[in-house]
Scaffold this motif. Sequence first.
Motif, PDB file in Angstrom:
ATOM      1  N   SER A   1       0.840  -1.194   0.000  1.00  0.00           N
ATOM      2  CA  SER A   1       0.000   0.000   0.000  1.00  0.00           C
ATOM      3  C   SER A   1       0.871   1.239   0.000  1.00  0.00           C
ATOM      4  N   ALA A   2       0.264   2.328  -0.436  1.00  0.00           N
ATOM      5  CA  ALA A   2       0.927   3.625  -0.426  1.00  0.00           C
ATOM      6  C   ALA A   2      -0.114   4.688  -0.111  1.00  0.00           C
ATOM      7  N   ARG A   3       0.302   5.701   0.605  1.00  0.00           N
ATOM      8  CA  ARG A   3      -0.589   6.832   0.896  1.00  0.00           C
ATOM      9  C   ARG A   3      -0.554   7.781  -0.295  1.00  0.00           C
ATOM     10  N   VAL A   4      -1.734   8.170  -0.746  1.00  0.00           N
ATOM     11  CA  VAL A   4      -1.849   9.095  -1.867  1.00  0.00           C
ATOM     12  C   VAL A   4      -2.553  10.346  -1.357  1.00  0.00           C
ATOM     13  N   GLY A   5      -1.898  11.481  -1.521  1.00  0.00           N
ATOM     14  CA  GLY A   5      -2.461  12.740  -1.050  1.00  0.00           C
ATOM     15  C   GLY A   5      -3.608  13.222  -1.918  1.00  0.00           C
ATOM     16  N   GLN A   6      -4.523  13.940  -1.283  1.00  0.00           N
ATOM     17  CA  GLN A   6      -5.647  14.564  -1.974  1.00  0.00           C
ATOM     18  C   GLN A   6      -5.695  16.030  -1.549  1.00  0.00           C
ATOM     19  N   ALA A   7      -6.090  16.860  -2.443  1.00  0.00           N
ATOM     20  CA  ALA A   7      -6.066  18.302  -2.187  1.00  0.00           C
ATOM     21  C   ALA A   7      -6.971  18.716  -1.023  1.00  0.00           C
TER      22      ALA A   7
ATOM     23  N   ARG B   1      -5.414   9.014   1.032  1.00  0.00           N
ATOM     24  CA  ARG B   1      -6.042   7.707   0.849  1.00  0.00           C
ATOM     25  C   ARG B   1      -4.963   6.640   0.796  1.00  0.00           C
ATOM     26  N   LYS B   2      -5.300   5.484   1.303  1.00  0.00           N
ATOM     27  CA  LYS B   2      -4.392   4.352   1.232  1.00  0.00           C
ATOM     28  C   LYS B   2      -4.781   3.543  -0.007  1.00  0.00           C
ATOM     29  N   VAL B   3      -3.855   3.430  -0.945  1.00  0.00           N
ATOM     30  CA  VAL B   3      -4.106   2.706  -2.192  1.00  0.00           C
ATOM     31  C   VAL B   3      -3.365   1.379  -2.127  1.00  0.00           C
TER      32      VAL B   3
END
Length: 194
Positions: free
Chosen positions: A75-81, A86-88
């Motif tokens: 998994s990787a954390r993906v930033g959102q504005a 979110r954890k993908v």
Amino acid sequence: MVPSNVGVSIKEPSHGYQLRVVQEVLLALLAKEAAHGYQLRARLQLALGPLAEALNAGQVYVTLSRLEKAGLLTSARVGQADRPDRKVYELSEAGRERVMEWLGDTSWPKPAPAEFHLKLVTAAAAGLGDPVRLVDVQRHALLAGLADAQRAALAEPDGSVAGLLLEGVVLRLQADLRWLEACARFWNATKERS
């Protein structure tokens, strides 16, 4: 995802179709592309239609966490504005291998009647209950479940993937009802011989 208790309305998830999100299904949903938990849950709901009402929202996330700990996902954390990160999730090589093994597995779930059959035999042997009455109670429960499944199937649009699943549920319930009729004949004949 096989209904474990087909005798109650599909509108009552706590008593009806107990859907268990199997690890393999989540792994397979990630085979094409990485996704976050909400996307995976939405895909499951699309595939299951009204049967998805029995899914606990947290169940997907707990299963994803377990799969990650087992080394089947990364998994990787993906930033959102404007929202929290979110954890993908993505399949690891071991996860990909497990999906391929699962797709190649041709075993079928254990026959549903086995446990009920043992209930009838032990009830008769121990004098705990009348097998014919137990069959009758089970028949009524299955008929109610069949009516609910048929209504749900009819409510699905033509060509719906969830409609196909519901058709399978209906056919399975009809087969179970035919088997219960055979049980009733057997136990009635046994009563007459005693």
